[in-house]
Design an enzyme around this catalytic site. Structure first.
Site, PDB file in Angstrom:
ATOM      1  N   ASP A   1     -35.070 -13.371  -3.929  1.00  0.00           N
ATOM      2  CA  ASP A   1     -34.061 -14.210  -4.556  1.00  0.00           C
ATOM      3  C   ASP A   1     -32.943 -14.418  -3.546  1.00  0.00           C
ATOM      4  OD1 ASP A   1     -33.784 -15.406  -7.310  1.00  0.00           O
ATOM      5  OD2 ASP A   1     -31.743 -14.732  -6.898  1.00  0.00           O
TER       6      ASP A   1
ATOM      7  N   ASP B   1     -30.417 -26.131   3.594  1.00  0.00           N
ATOM      8  CA  ASP B   1     -30.562 -26.054   5.062  1.00  0.00           C
ATOM      9  C   ASP B   1     -29.820 -27.166   5.817  1.00  0.00           C
ATOM     10  OD1 ASP B   1     -31.949 -23.699   5.202  1.00  0.00           O
ATOM     11  OD2 ASP B   1     -33.924 -24.604   5.481  1.00  0.00           O
TER      12      ASP B   1
ATOM     13  N   HIS C   1     -30.685 -15.022   6.816  1.00  0.00           N
ATOM     14  CA  HIS C   1     -30.627 -14.001   5.763  1.00  0.00           C
ATOM     15  C   HIS C   1     -32.031 -13.503   5.410  1.00  0.00           C
ATOM     16  CE1 HIS C   1     -31.116 -18.039   4.397  1.00  0.00           C
ATOM     17  NE2 HIS C   1     -31.384 -17.716   3.149  1.00  0.00           N
TER      18      HIS C   1
HETATM   19  P1  IMP Z   1     -33.989 -18.840  -5.644  1.00  0.00           P
HETATM   20  O1  IMP Z   1     -33.904 -17.756  -4.627  1.00  0.00           O
HETATM   21  O2  IMP Z   1     -35.375 -19.293  -5.871  1.00  0.00           O
HETATM   22  O3  IMP Z   1     -33.214 -18.532  -6.885  1.00  0.00           O
HETATM   23  O4  IMP Z   1     -33.321 -20.129  -5.048  1.00  0.00           O
HETATM   24  C1  IMP Z   1     -32.101 -20.152  -4.463  1.00  0.00           C
HETATM   25  C2  IMP Z   1     -31.741 -21.552  -4.048  1.00  0.00           C
HETATM   26  O5  IMP Z   1     -30.825 -21.385  -2.979  1.00  0.00           O
HETATM   27  C3  IMP Z   1     -32.887 -22.378  -3.484  1.00  0.00           C
HETATM   28  O6  IMP Z   1     -33.420 -23.241  -4.440  1.00  0.00           O
HETATM   29  C4  IMP Z   1     -32.218 -23.178  -2.392  1.00  0.00           C
HETATM   30  O7  IMP Z   1     -31.658 -24.356  -2.910  1.00  0.00           O
HETATM   31  C5  IMP Z   1     -31.117 -22.253  -1.941  1.00  0.00           C
HETATM   32  N1  IMP Z   1     -31.576 -21.454  -0.795  1.00  0.00           N
HETATM   33  C6  IMP Z   1     -31.998 -20.168  -0.770  1.00  0.00           C
HETATM   34  N2  IMP Z   1     -32.337 -19.804   0.469  1.00  0.00           N
HETATM   35  C7  IMP Z   1     -32.146 -20.888   1.236  1.00  0.00           C
HETATM   36  C8  IMP Z   1     -32.357 -21.148   2.596  1.00  0.00           C
HETATM   37  O8  IMP Z   1     -32.825 -20.325   3.399  1.00  0.00           O
HETATM   38  N3  IMP Z   1     -32.023 -22.382   2.995  1.00  0.00           N
HETATM   39  C9  IMP Z   1     -31.519 -23.332   2.183  1.00  0.00           C
HETATM   40  N4  IMP Z   1     -31.327 -23.153   0.905  1.00  0.00           N
HETATM   41  C10 IMP Z   1     -31.642 -21.940   0.419  1.00  0.00           C
END
Ligand code: IMP
Length: 186
Positions: free
Chosen positions: A65, A144, A170
């Site tokens: 997450d 991104d 991260h």
């Molecule tokens: P989850 O971890 O699936 O809840 O999603 C978190 C949201 O944060 C994703 O849908 C992306 O929009 C954003 N996100 C998480 N990690 C990244 C990354 O490495 N790059 C860009 N957006 C990110």
């Protein structure tokens, strides 16, 4: 032991698979939408998703997450990043940041892994950077195109190759901790 990464996010799966491969670790990817609880803590969200994934698959699993935390917006969207991405998107976040001098932000990733039994192991990584003034680049996913990592050269994540992003992101940091722990377990 073979690990299964449970996700619906192809971008995450590609990054994680590519980095784990450099450690000699092959994974399976299983696509199902897990319940995402509402919580201010990525650790709590990842832990609950991991428990659900393990209940369904009954084999070694991990989930991830992540969220984007913007300083000027008191950490918003944070754990709500995927909802915010789906609703207002990159353009909406740029609008919220219009005219703001302080563009500091960080991404955080939390991996939860369950091999067997009751124990869930957590691995986290943070990448500090800034929100760009306009979207740049076409690789990667999510936010991104508007995130410029501090460790980089001014390019956004979306202007980097998967290897370049993994080296400083991260998620790359969290995955390296997972890989080191898996090696200890062997
Ligand atoms: P989850 O971890 O699936 O809840 O999603 C978190 C949201 O944060 C994703 O849908 C992306 O929009 C954003 N996100 C998480 N990690 C990244 C990354 O490495 N790059 C860009 N957006 C990110």
């Amino acid at each position: 032991m073979r690990l299964t990464f449970v996700t619906t996010n192809v971008g995450k799966a590609n990054e994680i698979r590519s980095l784990l491969k450099t450690f000699g670790i092959e994974i399976d990817v299983y696509t199902i939408k897990l319940t995402e609880i509402q919580s201010d803590s990525l650790e709590e969200i990842a832990t609950r998703s991991c428990e659900e994934a393990y209940e369904i698959l009954r084999k070694p699993v991990f989930v991830e997450d992540a969220g984007l935390f913007i300083e000027r917006l008191n950490g918003f969207p944070g754990p709500y990043s995927s909802y915010v991405y789906r609703t207002i998107g990159v353009a909406g976040v740029l609008r919220l940041m219009e005219g703001e001098e302080n563009r500091a932000a960080h991404f955080k990733s939390c991996i939860a892994c369950k091999i067997s039994g009751d124990l869930i192991n957590l691995f986290s990584g943070i990448c500090v950077g800034r929100i760009s003034n306009e979207p740049r680049g076409s690789s990667g996913f999510g936010f991104d195109p508007i995130f410029m990592p501090e460790e980089g050269d001014g390019r956004t994540f979306a202007e980097m190759s998967i290897e370049e992003k993994n080296a400083i992101s991260h998620r790359g940091k969290a995955v390296r901790l997972l890989a080191e722990w898996l090696k200890l377990m062997r």
